[in-house]
Scaffold this motif. Sequence first.
Motif, PDB file in Angstrom:
ATOM      1  N   ASP A  31       0.640  -1.131   0.183  1.00 32.15           N
ATOM      2  CA  ASP A  31       0.077   0.154   0.112  1.00 32.15           C
ATOM      3  C   ASP A  31       1.060   1.429   0.334  1.00 32.15           C
ATOM      4  O   ASP A  31       0.331   1.775  -0.918  1.00 32.15           O
ATOM      5  CB  ASP A  31      -0.617   0.152   1.003  1.00 32.15           C
ATOM      6  N   ALA A  32       1.692   1.763   1.318  1.00 34.44           N
ATOM      7  CA  ALA A  32       2.764   2.243   1.069  1.00 34.44           C
ATOM      8  C   ALA A  32       3.917   2.693  -0.664  1.00 34.44           C
ATOM      9  O   ALA A  32       3.498   4.134  -0.791  1.00 34.44           O
ATOM     10  CB  ALA A  32       3.589   2.376   2.371  1.00 34.44           C
ATOM     11  N   ALA A  33       3.984   1.271  -1.127  1.00 38.92           N
ATOM     12  CA  ALA A  33       5.069   1.700  -2.474  1.00 38.92           C
ATOM     13  C   ALA A  33       3.908   2.764  -3.598  1.00 38.92           C
ATOM     14  O   ALA A  33       4.464   2.851  -4.342  1.00 38.92           O
ATOM     15  CB  ALA A  33       5.104   0.234  -2.329  1.00 38.92           C
ATOM     16  N   ALA A  34       2.781   1.779  -3.251  1.00 38.23           N
ATOM     17  CA  ALA A  34       1.433   2.919  -4.252  1.00 38.23           C
ATOM     18  C   ALA A  34       1.259   4.012  -4.106  1.00 38.23           C
ATOM     19  O   ALA A  34       0.448   4.802  -4.641  1.00 38.23           O
ATOM     20  CB  ALA A  34       0.440   1.627  -4.258  1.00 38.23           C
ATOM     21  N   GLY A  35       1.760   4.823  -3.111  1.00 36.25           N
ATOM     22  CA  GLY A  35       1.324   6.291  -2.840  1.00 36.25           C
ATOM     23  C   GLY A  35       2.184   6.951  -3.993  1.00 36.25           C
ATOM     24  O   GLY A  35       3.544   6.741  -4.309  1.00 36.25           O
ATOM     25  N   VAL A  36       1.806   8.557  -3.874  1.00 31.58           N
ATOM     26  CA  VAL A  36       1.777   9.450  -4.989  1.00 31.58           C
ATOM     27  C   VAL A  36       2.066  10.671  -3.811  1.00 31.58           C
ATOM     28  O   VAL A  36       0.855  11.026  -2.871  1.00 31.58           O
ATOM     29  CB  VAL A  36       0.875   9.113  -5.818  1.00 31.58           C
ATOM     30  N   VAL A  37       3.045  11.463  -4.154  1.00 27.55           N
ATOM     31  CA  VAL A  37       2.383  12.658  -3.632  1.00 27.55           C
ATOM     32  C   VAL A  37       2.187  14.077  -4.734  1.00 27.55           C
ATOM     33  O   VAL A  37       2.156  13.860  -6.412  1.00 27.55           O
ATOM     34  CB  VAL A  37       4.280  13.598  -4.142  1.00 27.55           C
ATOM     35  N   LEU A  38       1.344  14.590  -4.342  1.00 25.94           N
ATOM     36  CA  LEU A  38       0.465  15.835  -5.161  1.00 25.94           C
ATOM     37  C   LEU A  38       1.594  16.351  -4.829  1.00 25.94           C
ATOM     38  O   LEU A  38       2.381  17.445  -4.260  1.00 25.94           O
ATOM     39  CB  LEU A  38      -0.809  15.683  -4.322  1.00 25.94           C
ATOM     40  N   ARG A  39       1.745  17.379  -6.435  1.00 26.44           N
ATOM     41  CA  ARG A  39       2.568  18.819  -5.871  1.00 26.44           C
ATOM     42  C   ARG A  39       1.599  20.270  -6.939  1.00 26.44           C
ATOM     43  O   ARG A  39       0.858  20.047  -7.906  1.00 26.44           O
ATOM     44  CB  ARG A  39       3.543  18.177  -6.901  1.00 26.44           C
ATOM     45  N   LEU A  40       2.253  20.697  -7.332  1.00 26.10           N
ATOM     46  CA  LEU A  40       1.579  22.075  -7.466  1.00 26.10           C
ATOM     47  C   LEU A  40       2.855  22.645  -8.069  1.00 26.10           C
ATOM     48  O   LEU A  40       3.892  23.382  -6.952  1.00 26.10           O
ATOM     49  CB  LEU A  40       0.977  23.746  -6.671  1.00 26.10           C
ATOM     50  N   ASP A  41       2.887  23.336  -9.132  1.00 26.61           N
ATOM     51  CA  ASP A  41       4.121  24.212  -9.556  1.00 26.61           C
ATOM     52  C   ASP A  41       5.900  22.689  -9.094  1.00 26.61           C
ATOM     53  O   ASP A  41       6.921  23.605  -9.167  1.00 26.61           O
ATOM     54  CB  ASP A  41       4.138  25.528  -9.474  1.00 26.61           C
ATOM     55  N   GLY A  42       5.366  22.310  -8.862  1.00 26.01           N
ATOM     56  CA  GLY A  42       6.598  21.395  -8.742  1.00 26.01           C
ATOM     57  C   GLY A  42       6.736  20.556  -7.157  1.00 26.01           C
ATOM     58  O   GLY A  42       7.871  20.345  -6.742  1.00 26.01           O
ATOM     59  N   ARG A  43       6.071  21.953  -6.257  1.00 28.15           N
ATOM     60  CA  ARG A  43       6.256  21.955  -5.055  1.00 28.15           C
ATOM     61  C   ARG A  43       4.944  20.719  -4.153  1.00 28.15           C
ATOM     62  O   ARG A  43       4.070  20.245  -4.746  1.00 28.15           O
ATOM     63  CB  ARG A  43       5.762  23.192  -4.429  1.00 28.15           C
ATOM     64  N   PRO A  44       5.732  19.828  -3.989  1.00 29.57           N
ATOM     65  CA  PRO A  44       4.896  18.974  -3.216  1.00 29.57           C
ATOM     66  C   PRO A  44       3.751  19.415  -1.673  1.00 29.57           C
ATOM     67  O   PRO A  44       4.290  20.419  -0.939  1.00 29.57           O
ATOM     68  CB  PRO A  44       5.587  17.784  -2.140  1.00 29.57           C
ATOM     69  N   VAL A  45       2.666  19.174  -1.643  1.00 30.67           N
ATOM     70  CA  VAL A  45       1.593  20.192  -0.884  1.00 30.67           C
ATOM     71  C   VAL A  45       0.541  18.787  -0.615  1.00 30.67           C
ATOM     72  O   VAL A  45       0.410  19.334   0.472  1.00 30.67           O
ATOM     73  CB  VAL A  45       0.530  20.959  -1.628  1.00 30.67           C
ATOM     74  N   ALA A  46       0.766  17.645  -0.676  1.00 25.73           N
ATOM     75  CA  ALA A  46       0.174  16.921  -0.002  1.00 25.73           C
ATOM     76  C   ALA A  46       0.572  15.537  -0.310  1.00 25.73           C
ATOM     77  O   ALA A  46       1.008  14.842  -1.594  1.00 25.73           O
ATOM     78  CB  ALA A  46      -2.038  16.610  -0.653  1.00 25.73           C
TER      79      ALA A  46
END
Length: 266
Positions: free
Chosen positions: A183-198
């Motif tokens: 499950d953890a391996a399938a996680g993603v980072v949501l980014r705005l203009d390249g900046r991680p936000v969530a």
Amino acid sequence: MTFRDTAWPEGTPCWVEVRVGDPKHTSAFYGALFGWDFLDRGEEYDHYLTASLDGRTVADIGPRFGEPANAPSAWLVCIAVESADAVAERIVRAGGTLTVAPTDVGTHGRFAVAADPGGAVFGIWQADEYFGAEVADVPGAAVWHRCLTRDFGAAQAFYVEVFGYTVTPEPSGSGGPDGGGPDAAAGVVLRLDGRPVAGLARAGAGAVSHWLVTFGVAELATAVAKVTASGGSVLTGPYDTSRGPSVLVADEQGTPFEVVAVSAAT
């Protein structure tokens, strides 16, 4: 360390709040854990307690409204938007639902509550006089927010469509409150203009979709000891994350949240 004196960019988690059966009692718990001070907003704002850290706002604790007394409490993550009405329309078009339609909160701003297609509840906040957290990424403040979902594909498509995020894989080896693994391996980072936000990851077996707030602490073991000494509980951990060893805990009314050690100079 992040100081904020203007509105957060659209798509950025900007505020967290929790509604509980006894806000005064819960404020004592968080005051002991994080060193928060509290301002009672008065009858006009339903006696919400605004928490501050060294004079900068970080969170709200408020009373329940029309909810069953035994309903579980949860931290609500609010995402900054330029127009609550426009984003509310995008939420519905993308397959989400509105549980609280856009409404003015005095002169503070405009607010709505929604659920994504997997059922995870979040808020949107259009700032007016009140733009949200004035400090982040330090002990006693929020340092990360992520959605744990039962419908990963639908949730990812939804947040990309509504907020325009780009998506990158979570760093290799990152875990989570469900113990890491596939499950953890399938996680993603949501980014705005390249900046991680969530973050976005799969919820563990039997868990409902929800947003989880991670608060920074100066020292993990000391914080966990304070949680239990004040009537809270340890749910799981420590486990490894991309931010460092973390622990999933709950306050004295059962509200879950995560803690991770961070530097005051982060």
